[in-house]
Design a protein around this motif. Structure first.
Motif, PDB file in Angstrom:
ATOM      1  N   LEU A  24      46.520  72.944  37.205  1.00 49.88           N
ATOM      2  CA  LEU A  24      46.113  72.166  36.200  1.00 49.88           C
ATOM      3  C   LEU A  24      47.179  72.003  35.253  1.00 49.88           C
ATOM      4  CD1 LEU A  24      42.299  72.856  35.815  1.00 49.88           C
ATOM      5  CD2 LEU A  24      43.289  71.122  37.203  1.00 49.88           C
ATOM      6  N   ILE A  25      47.421  70.809  34.779  1.00 49.12           N
ATOM      7  CA  ILE A  25      48.707  70.642  33.759  1.00 49.12           C
ATOM      8  C   ILE A  25      48.153  69.635  32.775  1.00 49.12           C
ATOM      9  CG2 ILE A  25      50.356  71.727  35.420  1.00 49.12           C
ATOM     10  CD1 ILE A  25      51.281  68.515  35.701  1.00 49.12           C
ATOM     11  N   ASN A  26      48.960  69.469  31.589  1.00 48.26           N
ATOM     12  CA  ASN A  26      48.763  68.344  30.816  1.00 48.26           C
ATOM     13  C   ASN A  26      49.822  67.380  30.893  1.00 48.26           C
ATOM     14  OD1 ASN A  26      50.794  69.679  29.395  1.00 48.26           O
ATOM     15  ND2 ASN A  26      49.400  70.751  28.085  1.00 48.26           N
ATOM     16  N   ASP A  27      50.026  66.467  29.950  1.00 48.23           N
ATOM     17  CA  ASP A  27      51.111  65.554  30.258  1.00 48.23           C
ATOM     18  C   ASP A  27      52.470  65.952  29.896  1.00 48.23           C
ATOM     19  OD1 ASP A  27      50.965  65.733  27.447  1.00 48.23           O
ATOM     20  OD2 ASP A  27      50.398  63.765  27.170  1.00 48.23           O
ATOM     21  N   ARG A  28      52.554  67.385  29.373  1.00 50.43           N
ATOM     22  CA  ARG A  28      53.777  67.880  29.085  1.00 50.43           C
ATOM     23  C   ARG A  28      54.302  68.930  30.209  1.00 50.43           C
ATOM     24  NH1 ARG A  28      52.038  70.320  23.133  1.00 50.43           N
ATOM     25  NH2 ARG A  28      51.505  68.443  22.260  1.00 50.43           N
ATOM     26  N   GLY A  29      53.185  68.672  31.250  1.00 50.02           N
ATOM     27  CA  GLY A  29      53.501  69.614  32.383  1.00 50.02           C
ATOM     28  C   GLY A  29      53.196  71.063  32.601  1.00 50.02           C
ATOM     29  N   GLU A  30      52.510  71.460  31.183  1.00 54.28           N
ATOM     30  CA  GLU A  30      52.141  72.747  30.933  1.00 54.28           C
ATOM     31  C   GLU A  30      50.821  73.091  31.638  1.00 54.28           C
ATOM     32  OE1 GLU A  30      53.876  72.739  26.154  1.00 54.28           O
ATOM     33  OE2 GLU A  30      51.791  72.265  26.829  1.00 54.28           O
ATOM     34  N   ARG A  31      50.785  74.304  32.309  1.00 55.07           N
ATOM     35  CA  ARG A  31      49.543  74.820  32.724  1.00 55.07           C
ATOM     36  C   ARG A  31      48.660  75.427  31.509  1.00 55.07           C
ATOM     37  NH1 ARG A  31      50.224  79.080  37.445  1.00 55.07           N
ATOM     38  NH2 ARG A  31      47.821  78.976  37.378  1.00 55.07           N
ATOM     39  N   PHE A  32      47.308  74.935  31.560  1.00 52.60           N
ATOM     40  CA  PHE A  32      46.789  75.381  30.175  1.00 52.60           C
ATOM     41  C   PHE A  32      45.606  76.368  30.418  1.00 52.60           C
ATOM     42  CE2 PHE A  32      45.255  71.139  31.744  1.00 52.60           C
ATOM     43  CZ  PHE A  32      44.191  71.429  31.816  1.00 52.60           C
ATOM     44  N   MET A  33      45.154  76.834  31.718  1.00 53.39           N
ATOM     45  CA  MET A  33      43.760  77.382  31.943  1.00 53.39           C
ATOM     46  C   MET A  33      44.204  78.813  32.151  1.00 53.39           C
ATOM     47  SD  MET A  33      41.217  75.589  32.112  1.00 53.39           S
ATOM     48  CE  MET A  33      40.388  77.390  32.403  1.00 53.39           C
ATOM     49  N   ALA A  34      45.635  79.364  32.004  1.00 57.76           N
ATOM     50  CA  ALA A  34      45.879  80.509  32.303  1.00 57.76           C
ATOM     51  C   ALA A  34      45.700  81.268  30.769  1.00 57.76           C
ATOM     52  CB  ALA A  34      47.433  80.732  32.487  1.00 57.76           C
ATOM     53  N   ALA A  35      45.958  80.556  29.636  1.00 56.18           N
ATOM     54  CA  ALA A  35      45.292  81.301  28.329  1.00 56.18           C
ATOM     55  C   ALA A  35      43.948  81.193  28.058  1.00 56.18           C
ATOM     56  CB  ALA A  35      46.149  80.181  27.298  1.00 56.18           C
ATOM     57  N   ARG A  36      43.252  80.572  29.032  1.00 57.56           N
ATOM     58  CA  ARG A  36      41.704  80.499  28.543  1.00 57.56           C
ATOM     59  C   ARG A  36      40.805  81.536  29.433  1.00 57.56           C
ATOM     60  NH1 ARG A  36      39.481  76.140  26.028  1.00 57.56           N
ATOM     61  NH2 ARG A  36      40.693  74.687  25.223  1.00 57.56           N
ATOM     62  N   HIS A  37      41.439  81.778  30.586  1.00 54.09           N
ATOM     63  CA  HIS A  37      40.789  82.468  31.275  1.00 54.09           C
ATOM     64  C   HIS A  37      41.622  83.487  32.328  1.00 54.09           C
ATOM     65  CE1 HIS A  37      37.738  84.149  34.318  1.00 54.09           C
ATOM     66  NE2 HIS A  37      36.596  83.872  33.298  1.00 54.09           N
ATOM     67  N   PRO A  38      41.288  84.632  32.663  1.00 56.93           N
ATOM     68  CA  PRO A  38      41.983  85.571  33.567  1.00 56.93           C
ATOM     69  C   PRO A  38      42.218  85.067  34.973  1.00 56.93           C
ATOM     70  CG  PRO A  38      40.654  87.018  32.538  1.00 56.93           C
ATOM     71  CD  PRO A  38      40.373  85.764  31.956  1.00 56.93           C
ATOM     72  N   LEU A  39      41.159  84.076  35.367  1.00 53.62           N
ATOM     73  CA  LEU A  39      41.392  83.611  36.847  1.00 53.62           C
ATOM     74  C   LEU A  39      41.820  82.007  36.757  1.00 53.62           C
ATOM     75  CD1 LEU A  39      37.866  84.409  38.365  1.00 53.62           C
ATOM     76  CD2 LEU A  39      40.140  85.479  38.703  1.00 53.62           C
TER      77      LEU A  39
END
Length: 534
Positions: free
Chosen positions: A264-279
């Protein structure tokens, strides 16, 4: 066999309402006992189970166990899962998978001929059985529909909806039916000795949903209006990866894509879920849905990126998702897919026991319209189809072992006459309000506004179809307003933490929801966020 409604006797034995997985499976399990199966849409259409892409969770692989499956179910359920129910369903999984195989469901197999299993979010093992990657629901419904049509004891009545449940002395006496798509048609009374509601979920109470149009909460509403106990209505699961191309309903990008490595990425190409949950992308659905919602609210957008994980293999591995993307002008092998959370599954529903019995004598419920205690505050991926077949089989066995009462002669005085098409603008307002105030993110003020609106609509709607929508919306909103905490799929910004004292299931009824609305009508809005919890 298929009959026109007007050729039916008005006295019947067992009536099953719903042509999805629970209804079809229950009818087949009751054979050769005669049943009448009512379906709003042509058989095989209009059922959420036909659209299920993930598959069915079952501990059928070497090294996996029902106990491990139950533990995973309990772990994501926010402390509200009935552990005995979860274990019982997990233990019944393998026999029900073999039943489906016997009915002709072509589950995927590995090179050794064993059932192939995949992994989905929050499962500790690969235990999801699929059909052609993402076609499990459609294949299961197709196989069961064919089996039903071959079964002479099952009488099909297609194109009719159940708009009222008839009772006397807290016991079912029959149903009021009306031709689907023709709200001005004369309603039809059908007496029944037993009724099984398998009418599906509540998706079309929301502006964005993955459910078919028939999933408007009607089964829950007619049971509630007849006095049935309703369990956990505030817990609504939002699938984090609906494909946002303007469709209503929105096509679904199955969770199995993330199981295969899509990110899952945002419009900048950044993955954002790793910062929210270990899985990260494989975190429980409620957490992923809030993560996706947050990126969209922040103006960064959210996208499912399978370019590296699947690339050119996408079309073969996930043909259903691929077709949806191509139809919208997106090539998922080369482009990230725009996504947003969408109403996907209702953990709440008609409260039932281990045999699918409701609080009304002669009324059983199975599938998404029911609440068994298996899902708690947050459903584990691919447990819904499993629960549907397990409880459909239990309901059939329970009915077969009971002496049903004689049918009651129904009077035309039992008719609820409110016909007419629901006002399109009122429906749109209801759906918008559910998404805005009873959606992924909630707060007390918004919930109070929703409760008041739905209560007024439930009292005054001229159309019975709209009144039923408002009834279910009121039950969901009122219970969400009363639960002053965040738990599982229920998240409130004004109560962002869980409250240990509230680690219990909700048991409510329509009278309690109406009482909540009266309470809100008597108090200033500034106090609405702090209800007393009964």
């Amino acid at each position: 066999m298929t009959n026109n409604i007007h050729n039916l006797s008005r006295d019947t034995d067992i009536v099953i309402v719903g042509g999805g997985l629970a209804g079809l499976f229950c009818a087949l399990k009751l054979a050769p006992r005669p049943v009448t199966l009512i379906s709003a849409a042509p058989l095989g259409q209009g059922a959420s189970s036909a659209w299920a892409q993930g598959g069915i969770a079952a501990a059928v692989a070497e090294g996996d166990t029902p106990e491990a499956h139950a533990a995973d179910t309990i772990a994501v359920g926010g402390g509200l899962v009935d552990e005995a129910v979860a274990l019982g369903i997990a233990r019944d999984a393998a026999p029900r998978i073999h039943d489906l195989l016997a009915y002709g469901v072509p589950f995927d197999r590995d090179l050794e001929g064993k059932l192939a299993v995949g992994r989905e979010a929050a499962h500790s093992a690969r235990r999801i059985v699929h059909v052609r990657g993402d076609g499990a629901g459609a294949a299961i419904i197709a196989a069961l529909s064919e089996a039903v049509r071959r079964t002479p004891s099952i009488r099909m009545v297609e194109g009719f909806i159940a708009e009222a449940l008839l009772t006397a002395d807290n016991a079912v006496t029959g149903l009021q039916l009306r031709e689907a798509g023709n709200p001005s048609a004369t309603p039809f009374l059908l007496a029944a000795r037993a009724v099984v509601l398998a009418t599906g979920g509540i998706g079309h109470l929301y502006a964005v949903t993955t459910n078919p149009r028939e999933a408007s909460g009607s089964g829950l509403a007619i049971a509630a209006r007849a006095g049935a106990v309703i369990a956990d209505p505030e817990f609504v699961q939002f699938h984090p990866t609906a494909i946002m191309t303007g469709g209503d309903p929105a096509p679904l990008a199955t969770e199995a894509l993330r199981g295969e490595g899509a990110t899952l990425i945002n419009d900048r190409g950044e993955r954002f879920m790793a910062a929210r949950h270990p899985l990260a992308e494989l975190a429980p659905r409620d957490i992923v849905a809030r993560g996706v919602f947050a990126e969209i609210e922040a103006g960064r957008g959210a996208f499912l990126d399978a370019r590296q994980a699947l690339g050119a293999r996408f079309a073969d591995k996930f043909p259903t998702v691929y077709a949806s993307c191509i139809a919208a002008g997106i090539d998922p092998a080369r482009q990230a897919i725009p996504i947003a959370p969408a109403e996907h599954y209702h953990m709440g529903g008609i409260a039932v026991d281990a045999n699918g019995r409701s609080s009304i004598d002669g009324l059983w419920a199975g599938g998404e319209v029911s609440s068994t205690g298996a899902h708690g505050a947050n459903r584990l991926a691919s447990n819904s189809l499993l629960e549907a077949v397990v409880y459909a089989a239990r309901i059939a066995e329970d009915i077969a072992g009971r002496d049903l009462p004689s049918p009651v002669r129904l009077s035309e005085a039992s008719l609820t006459p409110h016909g007419g098409a629901p006002d399109a603008a009122a429906v749109a307002r209801l759906r918008a309000m559910m998404s805005l105030h009873v959606g992924v993110i909630r707060d007390g003020r918004g919930l109070a506004e929703a409760v008041r609106h739905f209560a007024a609509l439930e009292r005054g709607a001229a159309s019975l179809a709209l009144r039923n929508m408002a009834t279910t919306a009121l039950l969901v909103a009122a219970s969400a307003w009363r639960r002053c905490e965040s738990r599982g799929a229920h998240f409130r910004t004004d109560h962002p933490a869980d409250a240990p004292a509230m680690a219990r299931r909700t048991m409510t009824n329509l009278a309690a929801a109406r009482d909540a609305a009266k309470l809100l009508g008597e108090r200033p809005l500034s106090h609405a966020a702090q209800p007393a919890i009964a």
